[in-house]
Design a protein around this motif. Structure first.
Motif, PDB file in Angstrom:
ATOM      1  N   ILE A 219       0.823  -1.215   0.000  1.00 43.80           N
ATOM      2  CA  ILE A 219       0.000   0.000   0.000  1.00 43.80           C
ATOM      3  C   ILE A 219       0.852   1.258   0.000  1.00 43.80           C
ATOM      4  CG2 ILE A 219      -1.704   1.327   1.310  1.00 43.80           C
ATOM      5  CD1 ILE A 219      -2.806  -1.326   2.361  1.00 43.80           C
ATOM      6  N   LEU A 220       1.856   1.314   0.873  1.00 45.43           N
ATOM      7  CA  LEU A 220       2.612   2.543   1.078  1.00 45.43           C
ATOM      8  C   LEU A 220       3.841   2.672   0.191  1.00 45.43           C
ATOM      9  CD1 LEU A 220       2.485   2.678   4.987  1.00 45.43           C
ATOM     10  CD2 LEU A 220       1.059   3.933   3.374  1.00 45.43           C
ATOM     11  N   TYR A 221       4.412   1.548  -0.218  1.00 43.84           N
ATOM     12  CA  TYR A 221       5.651   1.599  -1.007  1.00 43.84           C
ATOM     13  C   TYR A 221       5.416   1.325  -2.491  1.00 43.84           C
ATOM     14  CZ  TYR A 221      10.189   0.162  -2.845  1.00 43.84           C
ATOM     15  OH  TYR A 221      11.314   0.027  -3.636  1.00 43.84           O
ATOM     16  N   LEU A 222       4.749   0.226  -2.787  1.00 40.13           N
ATOM     17  CA  LEU A 222       4.541  -0.153  -4.189  1.00 40.13           C
ATOM     18  C   LEU A 222       3.379   0.603  -4.824  1.00 40.13           C
ATOM     19  CD1 LEU A 222       5.029  -4.029  -3.893  1.00 40.13           C
ATOM     20  CD2 LEU A 222       6.680  -2.338  -4.748  1.00 40.13           C
ATOM     21  N   GLY A 223       2.473   1.099  -3.998  1.00 39.11           N
ATOM     22  CA  GLY A 223       1.319   1.813  -4.540  1.00 39.11           C
ATOM     23  C   GLY A 223       0.354   0.898  -5.258  1.00 39.11           C
ATOM     24  N   GLN A 224       0.105  -0.274  -4.663  1.00 39.11           N
ATOM     25  CA  GLN A 224      -0.796  -1.233  -5.287  1.00 39.11           C
ATOM     26  C   GLN A 224      -1.586  -1.990  -4.230  1.00 39.11           C
ATOM     27  OE1 GLN A 224       2.188  -3.611  -7.329  1.00 39.11           O
ATOM     28  NE2 GLN A 224       2.235  -5.115  -5.674  1.00 39.11           N
ATOM     29  N   MET A 225      -2.576  -2.731  -4.671  1.00 39.93           N
ATOM     30  CA  MET A 225      -3.391  -3.519  -3.759  1.00 39.93           C
ATOM     31  C   MET A 225      -2.552  -4.650  -3.163  1.00 39.93           C
ATOM     32  SD  MET A 225      -6.494  -2.302  -3.628  1.00 39.93           S
ATOM     33  CE  MET A 225      -7.501  -3.702  -3.123  1.00 39.93           C
ATOM     34  N   PRO A 226      -2.701  -4.929  -1.874  1.00 38.18           N
ATOM     35  CA  PRO A 226      -1.964  -6.055  -1.284  1.00 38.18           C
ATOM     36  C   PRO A 226      -2.483  -7.377  -1.810  1.00 38.18           C
ATOM     37  CG  PRO A 226      -3.518  -5.126   0.289  1.00 38.18           C
ATOM     38  CD  PRO A 226      -3.514  -4.200  -0.893  1.00 38.18           C
ATOM     39  N   ARG A 227      -1.651  -8.381  -1.775  1.00 34.61           N
ATOM     40  CA  ARG A 227      -2.049  -9.712  -2.239  1.00 34.61           C
ATOM     41  C   ARG A 227      -3.104 -10.291  -1.302  1.00 34.61           C
ATOM     42  NH1 ARG A 227       2.404 -13.587  -2.119  1.00 34.61           N
ATOM     43  NH2 ARG A 227       2.967 -12.488  -0.194  1.00 34.61           N
ATOM     44  N   TRP A 228      -4.090 -10.947  -1.882  1.00 35.64           N
ATOM     45  CA  TRP A 228      -5.160 -11.503  -1.065  1.00 35.64           C
ATOM     46  C   TRP A 228      -4.634 -12.597  -0.143  1.00 35.64           C
ATOM     47  CZ3 TRP A 228      -6.349 -16.641  -1.139  1.00 35.64           C
ATOM     48  CH2 TRP A 228      -5.919 -17.388  -2.250  1.00 35.64           C
ATOM     49  N   GLN A 229      -3.546 -13.293  -0.566  1.00 38.06           N
ATOM     50  CA  GLN A 229      -2.963 -14.321   0.301  1.00 38.06           C
ATOM     51  C   GLN A 229      -2.442 -13.712   1.594  1.00 38.06           C
ATOM     52  OE1 GLN A 229      -2.202 -13.846  -2.921  1.00 38.06           O
ATOM     53  NE2 GLN A 229      -1.844 -15.786  -4.001  1.00 38.06           N
ATOM     54  N   SER A 230      -1.761 -12.544   1.471  1.00 38.84           N
ATOM     55  CA  SER A 230      -1.219 -11.875   2.656  1.00 38.84           C
ATOM     56  C   SER A 230      -2.342 -11.409   3.578  1.00 38.84           C
ATOM     57  CB  SER A 230      -0.355 -10.682   2.239  1.00 38.84           C
ATOM     58  OG  SER A 230       0.768 -11.095   1.496  1.00 38.84           O
ATOM     59  N   VAL A 231      -3.408 -10.873   2.994  1.00 42.37           N
ATOM     60  CA  VAL A 231      -4.533 -10.389   3.789  1.00 42.37           C
ATOM     61  C   VAL A 231      -5.204 -11.552   4.514  1.00 42.37           C
ATOM     62  CG1 VAL A 231      -6.781  -9.260   3.705  1.00 42.37           C
ATOM     63  CG2 VAL A 231      -4.920  -8.426   2.256  1.00 42.37           C
ATOM     64  N   THR A 232      -5.398 -12.661   3.820  1.00 41.63           N
ATOM     65  CA  THR A 232      -6.055 -13.826   4.420  1.00 41.63           C
ATOM     66  C   THR A 232      -5.249 -14.380   5.591  1.00 41.63           C
ATOM     67  OG1 THR A 232      -7.051 -14.425   2.290  1.00 41.63           O
ATOM     68  CG2 THR A 232      -6.960 -16.135   3.985  1.00 41.63           C
ATOM     69  N   ILE A 233      -3.940 -14.539   5.367  1.00 46.19           N
ATOM     70  CA  ILE A 233      -3.080 -15.084   6.429  1.00 46.19           C
ATOM     71  C   ILE A 233      -3.009 -14.115   7.605  1.00 46.19           C
ATOM     72  CG2 ILE A 233      -0.746 -15.849   6.992  1.00 46.19           C
ATOM     73  CD1 ILE A 233      -0.426 -16.727   4.091  1.00 46.19           C
ATOM     74  N   ALA A 234      -2.961 -12.810   7.321  1.00 45.54           N
ATOM     75  CA  ALA A 234      -2.933 -11.809   8.390  1.00 45.54           C
ATOM     76  C   ALA A 234      -4.216 -11.877   9.224  1.00 45.54           C
ATOM     77  CB  ALA A 234      -2.748 -10.411   7.801  1.00 45.54           C
TER      78      ALA A 234
END
Length: 261
Positions: free
Chosen positions: A220-235
């Protein structure tokens, strides 16, 4: 849901107590300082300036806008490290208050979390101001950041509840946590891009719960893109586990908290 709402309502009645605990800690921290709370601006600002000088003019990195990548990681790790470490002594440090009056014991470690969060918000404000200078781009996806931050704080809160109550029984826990924080820093993608590591090392890094949150923050803050859904799910899974374990352990140990103190 009804039970959760009732519990929240019970704790909400003590909001003045929580506010007073946070204000007290702030006053103690900056007591006698001429600039008071303004000193909280000094640490993040100095950190960003130092990183910019070192990694822009001395040790150059091939990673684009490396200082921004580094600052995003360090600031969010500092919130985790500072909050978890200080939470270990939140209950033992409030033994006198706990033994004198009754109130939900969970408010003490919660106030400790809020206190560190108040200090940390100043660092984020500094980052927001310097964000475009460091190479960041303002875009609509930044609106997702508060949601990611709330998830991260909930994850931290679960650990805070666990360590605060365990430290009452095991007083050496704080020292183990301080050592663990030093090792955990290098097992979290803060100063390096995990995709550049050996596959075996990537497996170890990915097993760290913080890795998923930092993937989200960097996206979000560095790449300027949507986070991966895998990362969101695991988080989400890690946050649910952290809160569940924290609540269960705290409720069980809190029954004999005053006697143990």
């Amino acid at each position: 849901m009804l039970q959760v709402a009732r519990s929240f309502g019970k704790y909400w009645r003590y909001r003045d107590l929580v506010r007073n605990l946070v204000v007290k800690d702030l006053k103690v921290r900056y007591q006698g300082a001429a600039l008071g709370f303004m000193w909280s601006l000094g640490n993040p600002l100095s950190l960003i300036i130092l990183y910019d000088i070192v990694f822009t003019h001395i040790f150059r990195s091939d990673l684009k806008n490396y200082v921004l990548y580094l600052v995003v990681g360090v600031l969010h790790y500092n919130l985790f490290s500072m909050t978890i470490t200080q939470s270990c002594e939140s209950l033992t440090g409030s033994a006198g208050l706990l033994q004198k009056i009754y109130f939900p014991r969970i408010l003490i470690p919660t106030a400790s979390l809020i206190f560190n969060l108040v200090l940390w918000v100043v660092a984020i404000i500094v980052l927001v101001i310097l964000y475009p200078i460091l190479g960041g781009v303002y875009y609509w996806g930044l609106l997702l950041y508060p949601l990611a931050l709330m998830l991260y704080i909930a994850f931290i809160w679960g650990i805070v509840l666990t360590f605060s109550v365990l430290n009452v029984e095991y007083r050496d826990l704080k020292h183990f946590v301080e050592i663990a924080m030093m090792f955990l820093f290098w097992l979290t993608p803060i100063v390096y891009d995990p995709t550049t590591l050996h596959p075996d090392a990537q497996d170890i890094i990915s097993a760290n719960p913080l890795t998923q949150f930092f993937d989200i923050f960097h996206a979000i803050l560095y790449l300027g893109q949507m986070p991966r859904w895998q990362s969101v799910t695991i988080a989400l899974v890690w946050t649910g586990a952290s809160l569940s374990v924290g609540m269960i352990i705290f409720q069980r140990k809190a029954r004999h908290l005053v006697e143990d103190l």
